[in-house]
Motif scaffolding. Structure first.
Motif, PDB file in Angstrom:
ATOM      1  N   THR A   1       0.889  -1.212  -0.072  1.00 23.84           N
ATOM      2  CA  THR A   1      -0.017   0.112  -0.047  1.00 23.84           C
ATOM      3  C   THR A   1       0.730   1.167   0.046  1.00 23.84           C
ATOM      4  N   GLY A   2       2.116   1.164   0.094  1.00 19.96           N
ATOM      5  CA  GLY A   2       3.096   2.178   0.224  1.00 19.96           C
ATOM      6  C   GLY A   2       3.290   2.620   1.529  1.00 19.96           C
ATOM      7  N   ALA A   3       2.766   2.153   2.487  1.00 22.14           N
ATOM      8  CA  ALA A   3       3.178   2.351   3.825  1.00 22.14           C
ATOM      9  C   ALA A   3       4.327   1.683   4.378  1.00 22.14           C
ATOM     10  N   PRO A   4       5.090   1.974   5.378  1.00 27.56           N
ATOM     11  CA  PRO A   4       6.012   1.281   5.946  1.00 27.56           C
ATOM     12  C   PRO A   4       5.724  -0.361   6.150  1.00 27.56           C
ATOM     13  N   LEU A   5       6.467  -1.215   5.993  1.00 27.34           N
ATOM     14  CA  LEU A   5       6.424  -2.616   5.817  1.00 27.34           C
ATOM     15  C   LEU A   5       6.226  -2.806   7.387  1.00 27.34           C
ATOM     16  N   ALA A   6       5.204  -3.568   7.887  1.00 24.48           N
ATOM     17  CA  ALA A   6       4.869  -4.037   9.233  1.00 24.48           C
ATOM     18  C   ALA A   6       5.472  -5.340   9.247  1.00 24.48           C
ATOM     19  N   ILE A   7       6.355  -5.715  10.279  1.00 29.66           N
ATOM     20  CA  ILE A   7       6.946  -6.863  10.858  1.00 29.66           C
ATOM     21  C   ILE A   7       6.740  -7.262  12.111  1.00 29.66           C
ATOM     22  N   TRP A   8       6.339  -8.658  12.115  1.00 29.57           N
ATOM     23  CA  TRP A   8       6.162  -8.952  13.816  1.00 29.57           C
ATOM     24  C   TRP A   8       7.047 -10.294  13.730  1.00 29.57           C
ATOM     25  N   HIS A   9       7.855 -10.097  14.802  1.00 32.55           N
ATOM     26  CA  HIS A   9       8.779 -11.261  15.276  1.00 32.55           C
ATOM     27  C   HIS A   9       8.231 -11.997  16.515  1.00 32.55           C
ATOM     28  N   PHE A  10       7.905 -13.352  16.155  1.00 32.17           N
ATOM     29  CA  PHE A  10       7.525 -14.132  17.511  1.00 32.17           C
ATOM     30  C   PHE A  10       8.560 -14.910  17.860  1.00 32.17           C
ATOM     31  N   ASP A  11       8.263 -15.299  19.206  1.00 31.70           N
ATOM     32  CA  ASP A  11       9.260 -16.246  19.948  1.00 31.70           C
ATOM     33  C   ASP A  11       8.279 -16.857  20.819  1.00 31.70           C
ATOM     34  N   PHE A  12       7.690 -18.185  20.266  1.00 28.33           N
ATOM     35  CA  PHE A  12       7.100 -18.993  21.186  1.00 28.33           C
ATOM     36  C   PHE A  12       7.679 -19.973  22.252  1.00 28.33           C
ATOM     37  N   TYR A  13       8.720 -19.788  22.354  1.00 32.24           N
ATOM     38  CA  TYR A  13       9.668 -20.672  23.262  1.00 32.24           C
ATOM     39  C   TYR A  13       8.853 -20.677  24.619  1.00 32.24           C
ATOM     40  N   ARG A  14       8.508 -19.748  25.102  1.00 29.79           N
ATOM     41  CA  ARG A  14       7.626 -19.806  26.521  1.00 29.79           C
ATOM     42  C   ARG A  14       6.148 -19.971  26.503  1.00 29.79           C
TER      43      ARG A  14
ATOM     44  N   PRO B   1      -1.596  -7.570   6.912  1.00 33.61           N
ATOM     45  CA  PRO B   1      -0.559  -8.022   6.028  1.00 33.61           C
ATOM     46  C   PRO B   1       0.746  -7.563   6.769  1.00 33.61           C
ATOM     47  N   GLY B   2       1.782  -7.984   6.174  1.00 38.46           N
ATOM     48  CA  GLY B   2       3.146  -7.838   6.743  1.00 38.46           C
ATOM     49  C   GLY B   2       3.885  -9.191   6.816  1.00 38.46           C
ATOM     50  N   LEU B   3       5.155  -9.091   7.163  1.00 37.37           N
ATOM     51  CA  LEU B   3       6.055 -10.072   7.573  1.00 37.37           C
ATOM     52  C   LEU B   3       5.806 -10.705   8.929  1.00 37.37           C
ATOM     53  N   LYS B   4       5.659 -12.022   9.050  1.00 37.17           N
ATOM     54  CA  LYS B   4       5.743 -12.645  10.310  1.00 37.17           C
ATOM     55  C   LYS B   4       6.900 -13.712  10.362  1.00 37.17           C
ATOM     56  N   LEU B   5       7.839 -13.575  11.194  1.00 33.73           N
ATOM     57  CA  LEU B   5       8.801 -14.638  11.607  1.00 33.73           C
ATOM     58  C   LEU B   5       8.446 -15.009  12.936  1.00 33.73           C
ATOM     59  N   VAL B   6       8.889 -16.339  12.847  1.00 35.44           N
ATOM     60  CA  VAL B   6       8.330 -17.086  13.899  1.00 35.44           C
ATOM     61  C   VAL B   6       9.436 -18.170  14.372  1.00 35.44           C
ATOM     62  N   GLU B   7       9.974 -17.915  15.771  1.00 38.35           N
ATOM     63  CA  GLU B   7      10.836 -19.013  16.375  1.00 38.35           C
ATOM     64  C   GLU B   7       9.871 -19.813  17.154  1.00 38.35           C
ATOM     65  N   TRP B   8      10.245 -21.064  17.280  1.00 37.96           N
ATOM     66  CA  TRP B   8       9.600 -21.953  18.066  1.00 37.96           C
ATOM     67  C   TRP B   8       8.146 -22.239  17.711  1.00 37.96           C
ATOM     68  N   PRO B   9       7.977 -22.492  16.355  1.00 41.24           N
ATOM     69  CA  PRO B   9       6.640 -22.515  15.785  1.00 41.24           C
ATOM     70  C   PRO B   9       5.746 -23.800  16.286  1.00 41.24           C
TER      71      PRO B   9
END
Length: 183
Positions: free
Chosen positions: A89-102, A121-129
């Motif tokens: 959409t031309g807006a800054p890229l939204a990013i979420w970094h998840f860590d489900f270890y706990r 919308p946006g990038l999702k990065l998931v540790e311990w999925p």
């Protein structure tokens, strides 16, 4: 960065990061692919494997400024790539970094609004999925990072030690990201 295309599976890239510069180069190649803007990537590997180091390099390559910390205790850290490529959409890229270890209580999924975050919308990065199995929507690609040294990794100084890395594309978005890794 040493890499070999997987002969049996066209949806798999396997390579080696000899040092942190290789991790950064890999992250930069992914960041340059427009498909990253709305992808969900899972990151697999033991504690200290280099998942968060990779995420830091990817976020920097995408234009995230400021401190980038691990979401181990917060479960999720939001970011905005204000200096990098904009979202669709031309807006800054939204990013979420998840860590489900706990992560231990599935009710937290709803209470914390994770369903809405994954649907946005946006990038999702998931540790311990695996700790959120059955709750997460479709994943575009899985990145598995494994230190080559058999000794446990104990400090940030170990970020420069060799890693074996595999990238498995699971959707068409993942296939686009996989193509960005090809020489």
């Amino acid at each position: 960065m040493v890499e070999t295309p997987a002969s049996a599976a066209p949806s798999l890239w396997h390579g080696r990061w000899a040092n942190e510069a290789d991790t950064q180069a890999f992250a930069t190649r992914l960041a340059a692919c427009p498909a990253i803007h709305n992808a969900t990537l899972t990151l697999q590997g033991d504690l200290g494997a280099g998942k968060t180091t990779f995420v830091r390099h990817l976020l920097r390559a995408l234009g995230v400024r400021g401190r980038i910390k691990s979401p181990t205790y917060a479960v999720v850290e939001p970011h905005s790539a204000v200096d990098g490529p904009s979202g669709p959409t031309g807006a800054p890229l939204a990013i979420w970094h998840f860590d489900f270890y706990r992560f231990t209580d599935p009710r937290e999924w709803e209470d914390a609004g994770f369903r809405e975050l994954f649907a946005s919308p946006g990038l999702k990065l998931v540790e311990w999925p695996e700790r959120a199995a059955g709750l997460m929507p479709a994943v575009d690609a899985d990145i598995h990072i494994e230190p080559e040294d058999t000794m446990p990794i104990t400090s940030d100084e170990d970020a420069d030690s060799p890693r074996s890395v595999s990238f498995t594309a699971l959707t068409p978005t993942g296939q686009h990201l996989l193509a960005a890794l090809q020489p």
